[in-house]
Design a protein around this motif. Structure first.
Motif, PDB file in Angstrom:
ATOM      1  N   ASN A 340       0.717  -1.175   0.058  1.00 59.46           N
ATOM      2  CA  ASN A 340       0.171   0.104   0.147  1.00 59.46           C
ATOM      3  C   ASN A 340       1.002   1.671   0.013  1.00 59.46           C
ATOM      4  OD1 ASN A 340      -2.596  -1.130  -0.150  1.00 59.46           O
ATOM      5  ND2 ASN A 340      -2.582  -1.603   2.027  1.00 59.46           N
ATOM      6  N   ARG A 341       2.187   1.009   0.392  1.00 58.60           N
ATOM      7  CA  ARG A 341       2.882   2.321   0.756  1.00 58.60           C
ATOM      8  C   ARG A 341       3.688   2.531  -0.837  1.00 58.60           C
ATOM      9  NH1 ARG A 341       4.112   0.762   5.909  1.00 58.60           N
ATOM     10  NH2 ARG A 341       6.012  -0.829   4.804  1.00 58.60           N
ATOM     11  N   SER A 342       3.743   1.384  -1.132  1.00 60.41           N
ATOM     12  CA  SER A 342       4.905   1.261  -2.233  1.00 60.41           C
ATOM     13  C   SER A 342       3.154   2.202  -3.386  1.00 60.41           C
ATOM     14  CB  SER A 342       4.581   0.077  -3.274  1.00 60.41           C
ATOM     15  OG  SER A 342       5.511   0.481  -3.911  1.00 60.41           O
ATOM     16  N   LEU A 343       2.254   1.828  -3.709  1.00 63.87           N
ATOM     17  CA  LEU A 343       1.214   2.186  -4.267  1.00 63.87           C
ATOM     18  C   LEU A 343       1.019   3.702  -4.178  1.00 63.87           C
ATOM     19  CD1 LEU A 343      -0.989  -0.651  -4.806  1.00 63.87           C
ATOM     20  CD2 LEU A 343      -0.822   0.102  -6.348  1.00 63.87           C
ATOM     21  N   ALA A 344       1.326   4.141  -2.772  1.00 65.79           N
ATOM     22  CA  ALA A 344       0.844   5.272  -2.341  1.00 65.79           C
ATOM     23  C   ALA A 344       1.820   6.385  -3.017  1.00 65.79           C
ATOM     24  CB  ALA A 344       0.841   6.053  -0.933  1.00 65.79           C
ATOM     25  N   HIS A 345       3.017   5.962  -3.152  1.00 62.00           N
ATOM     26  CA  HIS A 345       4.081   6.636  -3.855  1.00 62.00           C
ATOM     27  C   HIS A 345       5.204   6.319  -4.836  1.00 62.00           C
ATOM     28  CE1 HIS A 345       5.861   8.372  -0.047  1.00 62.00           C
ATOM     29  NE2 HIS A 345       6.372   7.295   0.193  1.00 62.00           N
ATOM     30  N   ARG A 346       4.224   6.247  -5.832  1.00 59.90           N
ATOM     31  CA  ARG A 346       4.285   6.332  -7.004  1.00 59.90           C
ATOM     32  C   ARG A 346       3.563   6.905  -8.234  1.00 59.90           C
ATOM     33  NH1 ARG A 346       7.364   1.603  -9.350  1.00 59.90           N
ATOM     34  NH2 ARG A 346       7.322  -0.008  -7.203  1.00 59.90           N
ATOM     35  N   PRO A 347       4.115   7.735  -9.020  1.00 60.01           N
ATOM     36  CA  PRO A 347       4.397   8.521  -9.160  1.00 60.01           C
ATOM     37  C   PRO A 347       2.907   8.520 -11.153  1.00 60.01           C
ATOM     38  CG  PRO A 347       5.738   8.288 -10.428  1.00 60.01           C
ATOM     39  CD  PRO A 347       5.830   7.975  -9.167  1.00 60.01           C
ATOM     40  N   ALA A 348       1.924   8.874 -11.032  1.00 60.50           N
ATOM     41  CA  ALA A 348       0.813   8.710 -12.077  1.00 60.50           C
ATOM     42  C   ALA A 348       1.498   8.032 -13.139  1.00 60.50           C
ATOM     43  CB  ALA A 348      -0.147   9.747 -12.204  1.00 60.50           C
ATOM     44  N   GLU A 349       2.618   8.528 -13.719  1.00 60.65           N
ATOM     45  CA  GLU A 349       2.938   8.668 -15.413  1.00 60.65           C
ATOM     46  C   GLU A 349       3.678   6.701 -15.329  1.00 60.65           C
ATOM     47  OE1 GLU A 349       6.112  10.451 -13.296  1.00 60.65           O
ATOM     48  OE2 GLU A 349       3.756  11.167 -13.733  1.00 60.65           O
ATOM     49  N   ASP A 350       3.587   6.334 -13.994  1.00 56.11           N
ATOM     50  CA  ASP A 350       4.494   4.822 -13.914  1.00 56.11           C
ATOM     51  C   ASP A 350       3.112   3.785 -13.969  1.00 56.11           C
ATOM     52  OD1 ASP A 350       6.012   2.823 -13.887  1.00 56.11           O
ATOM     53  OD2 ASP A 350       6.974   3.357 -11.231  1.00 56.11           O
ATOM     54  N   HIS A 351       2.999   4.126 -15.674  1.00 54.04           N
ATOM     55  CA  HIS A 351       1.716   3.224 -15.633  1.00 54.04           C
ATOM     56  C   HIS A 351       2.135   1.776 -15.300  1.00 54.04           C
ATOM     57  CE1 HIS A 351      -0.804   6.355 -17.117  1.00 54.04           C
ATOM     58  NE2 HIS A 351       0.222   6.319 -18.005  1.00 54.04           N
ATOM     59  N   ARG A 352       3.477   1.326 -15.708  1.00 54.67           N
ATOM     60  CA  ARG A 352       3.633  -0.258 -15.398  1.00 54.67           C
ATOM     61  C   ARG A 352       4.291  -0.297 -13.988  1.00 54.67           C
ATOM     62  NH1 ARG A 352       8.600  -3.095 -14.362  1.00 54.67           N
ATOM     63  NH2 ARG A 352       8.455  -4.998 -15.806  1.00 54.67           N
ATOM     64  N   GLY A 353       4.934   0.608 -13.849  1.00 53.36           N
ATOM     65  CA  GLY A 353       4.631  -0.485 -11.994  1.00 53.36           C
ATOM     66  C   GLY A 353       3.214   0.557 -10.794  1.00 53.36           C
ATOM     67  N   LEU A 354       2.241   1.269 -11.454  1.00 54.54           N
ATOM     68  CA  LEU A 354       1.297   1.049 -11.040  1.00 54.54           C
ATOM     69  C   LEU A 354       0.075  -0.301 -10.983  1.00 54.54           C
ATOM     70  CD1 LEU A 354       0.760   4.561 -10.867  1.00 54.54           C
ATOM     71  CD2 LEU A 354      -0.243   3.695  -9.169  1.00 54.54           C
ATOM     72  N   ALA A 355       0.276  -0.864 -12.715  1.00 51.64           N
ATOM     73  CA  ALA A 355      -0.205  -1.818 -12.959  1.00 51.64           C
ATOM     74  C   ALA A 355      -0.139  -2.707 -12.557  1.00 51.64           C
ATOM     75  CB  ALA A 355      -0.507  -1.663 -15.014  1.00 51.64           C
ATOM     76  N   LEU A 356       1.445  -2.784 -12.025  1.00 50.41           N
ATOM     77  CA  LEU A 356       1.602  -4.312 -12.315  1.00 50.41           C
ATOM     78  C   LEU A 356       2.069  -4.721  -9.980  1.00 50.41           C
ATOM     79  CD1 LEU A 356       5.183  -5.457 -13.957  1.00 50.41           C
ATOM     80  CD2 LEU A 356       2.757  -6.247 -14.000  1.00 50.41           C
ATOM     81  N   SER A 357       1.689  -3.219  -9.398  1.00 46.76           N
ATOM     82  CA  SER A 357       1.399  -3.625  -8.496  1.00 46.76           C
ATOM     83  C   SER A 357       0.138  -3.885  -8.066  1.00 46.76           C
ATOM     84  CB  SER A 357       2.230  -1.770  -7.469  1.00 46.76           C
ATOM     85  OG  SER A 357       3.421  -1.589  -8.007  1.00 46.76           O
ATOM     86  N   TYR A 358      -0.506  -3.072  -7.894  1.00 39.94           N
ATOM     87  CA  TYR A 358      -2.250  -3.147  -8.079  1.00 39.94           C
ATOM     88  C   TYR A 358      -2.599  -4.572  -8.481  1.00 39.94           C
ATOM     89  CZ  TYR A 358      -3.888   2.163  -7.662  1.00 39.94           C
ATOM     90  OH  TYR A 358      -4.062   3.098  -7.040  1.00 39.94           O
ATOM     91  N   ALA A 359      -1.795  -5.152  -9.752  1.00 38.42           N
ATOM     92  CA  ALA A 359      -2.039  -7.238  -9.777  1.00 38.42           C
ATOM     93  C   ALA A 359      -1.303  -7.444  -9.364  1.00 38.42           C
ATOM     94  CB  ALA A 359      -1.636  -6.907 -11.222  1.00 38.42           C
ATOM     95  N   ARG A 360      -0.051  -6.963  -8.327  1.00 37.86           N
ATOM     96  CA  ARG A 360       0.434  -7.751  -6.704  1.00 37.86           C
ATOM     97  C   ARG A 360      -0.523  -7.609  -5.519  1.00 37.86           C
ATOM     98  NH1 ARG A 360       1.749 -11.837  -4.845  1.00 37.86           N
ATOM     99  NH2 ARG A 360       3.224 -12.168  -3.932  1.00 37.86           N
ATOM    100  N   ARG A 361      -0.998  -6.866  -5.396  1.00 38.32           N
ATOM    101  CA  ARG A 361      -1.898  -6.286  -4.709  1.00 38.32           C
ATOM    102  C   ARG A 361      -3.014  -6.886  -4.421  1.00 38.32           C
ATOM    103  NH1 ARG A 361      -3.949  -0.901  -2.309  1.00 38.32           N
ATOM    104  NH2 ARG A 361      -5.503  -1.010  -3.889  1.00 38.32           N
ATOM    105  N   ALA A 362      -3.390  -7.623  -5.673  1.00 42.68           N
ATOM    106  CA  ALA A 362      -4.635  -8.281  -5.229  1.00 42.68           C
ATOM    107  C   ALA A 362      -4.613  -9.334  -5.677  1.00 42.68           C
ATOM    108  CB  ALA A 362      -5.269  -7.611  -7.120  1.00 42.68           C
ATOM    109  N   GLU A 363      -3.958  -9.991  -5.893  1.00 38.57           N
ATOM    110  CA  GLU A 363      -3.170 -11.466  -5.581  1.00 38.57           C
ATOM    111  C   GLU A 363      -2.507 -11.792  -4.365  1.00 38.57           C
ATOM    112  OE1 GLU A 363      -0.109 -12.005  -7.891  1.00 38.57           O
ATOM    113  OE2 GLU A 363      -1.094 -11.597 -10.020  1.00 38.57           O
ATOM    114  N   MET A 364      -1.940 -10.116  -3.080  1.00 35.20           N
ATOM    115  CA  MET A 364      -2.344 -11.008  -2.359  1.00 35.20           C
ATOM    116  C   MET A 364      -2.666 -11.018  -1.411  1.00 35.20           C
ATOM    117  SD  MET A 364       1.661  -8.394  -1.950  1.00 35.20           S
ATOM    118  CE  MET A 364       1.359  -8.583  -0.442  1.00 35.20           C
TER     119      MET A 364
END
Length: 430
Positions: A340-364
């Motif tokens: 959750n902290r990682s997602l809070a720090h991701r910049p809006a233009e980091d689509h790859r980082g945001l997408a894969l982080s949301y997916a990983r959080r969902a799996e968890m």
């Protein structure tokens, strides 16, 4: 008349030496194929045909050879496995197999005396000030931003062409020694980025080849941190493919190569070491490395202006690695909080980082039984997915459907499965 087939005695001998059944070899070949983005579904009957003398189409002989190499822990070529004939030039290059043995070989170190310690005078990490070095640094920033925003399938061909047509001639041209070393470091970084792009696209063999090119360039530059960065990339790739011990060895070699380095580089290296240790069951060591990574991030590093992507390491990235470390170490609650902290720090233009982080959080979350929260996270993943051309993101779509099917009676899951169906039908986004 077609030439008669002859039984493949070398393959049968290797199969016996490996103590594998025909089905075991088939499954191993399928695994190697998946690492290079090929979907094969061989079973024992296919191996029986090979043993009778049938020659599979390329690149299958190379995949068989790599599967046997891993099992026997010694080099096995397609020819040694009884598959004769020249390689088919029509076979796509992305079918080159990933070789764990190359990962271990890379950990052996550069020639003695070739590398300077971190921070030594004339280091390639920022001393070059010539026009050509500045141009290459601009290219590093550009291609890194493309990768973060849109994934490995965007600008990959352009980067490969730039390396071949522009970077290589510059490296061959006469330069003052400090400038040449700086050019080598920037070339290593560009090769590293190209490797990441191929890795993100599922072409793991090609990714490994470009990581090794980046390692050679780093060694030639004489910069220990540049070498350590590439070893870290090799470690992360190996870990993602399930080669835990080899990945740990590479992460250890990376940390050793840049021992004493604080700031972004130290954080980058120690964060991967923590994940690799946790994956190998070394919980105490992993938590210790994670604490050291935190301290390295807090330490004041040398300021660079303008800061490039290899001169910084974000809080979002460290929190993501923390989540992976804590999850593998058994701290589920801590892993969720870090993600959750990682997602809070991701910049809006980091689509790859945001997408894969949301997916990983969902799996968890779905693994912990929090289905509706997981669906919310997957919906956020899908908001970023259209911006990407990324095999890793496509794989996340496939995993999400597999994980959601057992919960299809839950309204949120049923609605999300309906939304995922046309996305999955769109095919791979490499």
């Amino acid at each position: 008349m077609p030439s008669p087939r002859h039984p493949n005695k070398p393959l049968r001998s290797l199969l016996a030496e490996a103590r594998w059944t025909q089905g075991s070899l088939a499954r191993a070949v399928n695994i190697v194929a998946a690492e290079v983005g090929l979907e094969l579904d061989y079973d024992r009957t296919a191996v029986a045909h090979w043993l009778s003398g049938t020659q599979p189409h390329p690149p299958v002989p190379e995949l068989v050879a790599e599967a046997l190499t891993r099992r026997l822990e010694r080099p096995v070529t397609a020819s040694v496995a009884g598959f004769g004939g020249a390689a088919d030039p029509a076979v796509p290059a992305r079918a080159q197999p990933y070789r764990p043995g190359e990962l271990l070989k890379a950990c052996g170190g550069a020639p003695e005396g070739q590398l300077r310690p971190p921070g030594a005078p004339d280091s390639g990490t920022g001393t070059g000030t010539g026009t050509e070095t500045a141009l290459m640094r601009s290219a590093v920033r550009f291609y890194s931003a493309c990768f973060n925003a849109h994934g490995g399938g965007t600008a990959r061909s352009a980067l490969a062409a730039y390396l071949a047509d522009d970077v290589l001639p510059r490296l061959r041209a006469p330069q003052p020694e400090p400038e040449h070393r700086s050019l080598l470091v920037e070339a290593s970084r560009l090769s590293f980025l190209l490797a990441r792009m191929y890795e993100d696209s599922g072409a793991q063999g090609l990714a490994q080849r470009h990581f090794l090119t980046a390692l050679s360039l780093a060694d030639a530059s004489g910069d220990r941190v540049a070498r350590a960065v590439v070893l870290r990339g090799l470690s992360a790739q190996g870990l993602a493919l399930g080669h835990h011990r080899a990945s740990l060895r590479a992460a250890e070699a990376a940390a050793e190569a840049a021992r004493g380095e604080a700031g972004p580089a130290g954080t980058f290296l120690l964060a991967q070491l923590a994940v690799a240790q946790a994956a190998c069951g070394l919980r105490r060591e992993a938590l210790g490395s994670l604490a050291r990574a935190e301290r390295a991030m807090a330490a004041d590093g040398p300021e660079r202006s303008p800061a490039g992507p290899f001169d910084t390491y974000s809080r979002a990235a460290l929190e993501y690695q923390s989540a992976e470390t804590l999850g593998k170490a058994g701290d589920t609650a801590g892993a969720h909080a870090a993600m959750n902290r990682s997602l809070a720090h991701r910049p809006a233009e980091d689509h790859r980082g945001l997408a894969l982080s949301y997916a990983r959080r969902a799996e968890m979350l779905v693994g912990a039984g929090h289905v509706e929260e997981a669906c919310a996270s997957w919906r956020a993943f899908l908001d970023h997915y259209p911006h990407l051309t990324s095999g890793a993101a496509t794989a996340a779509v496939t995993r999400s459907r597999t994980l959601l099917i057992p919960f299809r009676h839950v309204p949120a899951a049923a609605a999300l499965l309906n939304r995922l169906s046309p996305v999955a039908a769109g095919g791979k986004r490499h």
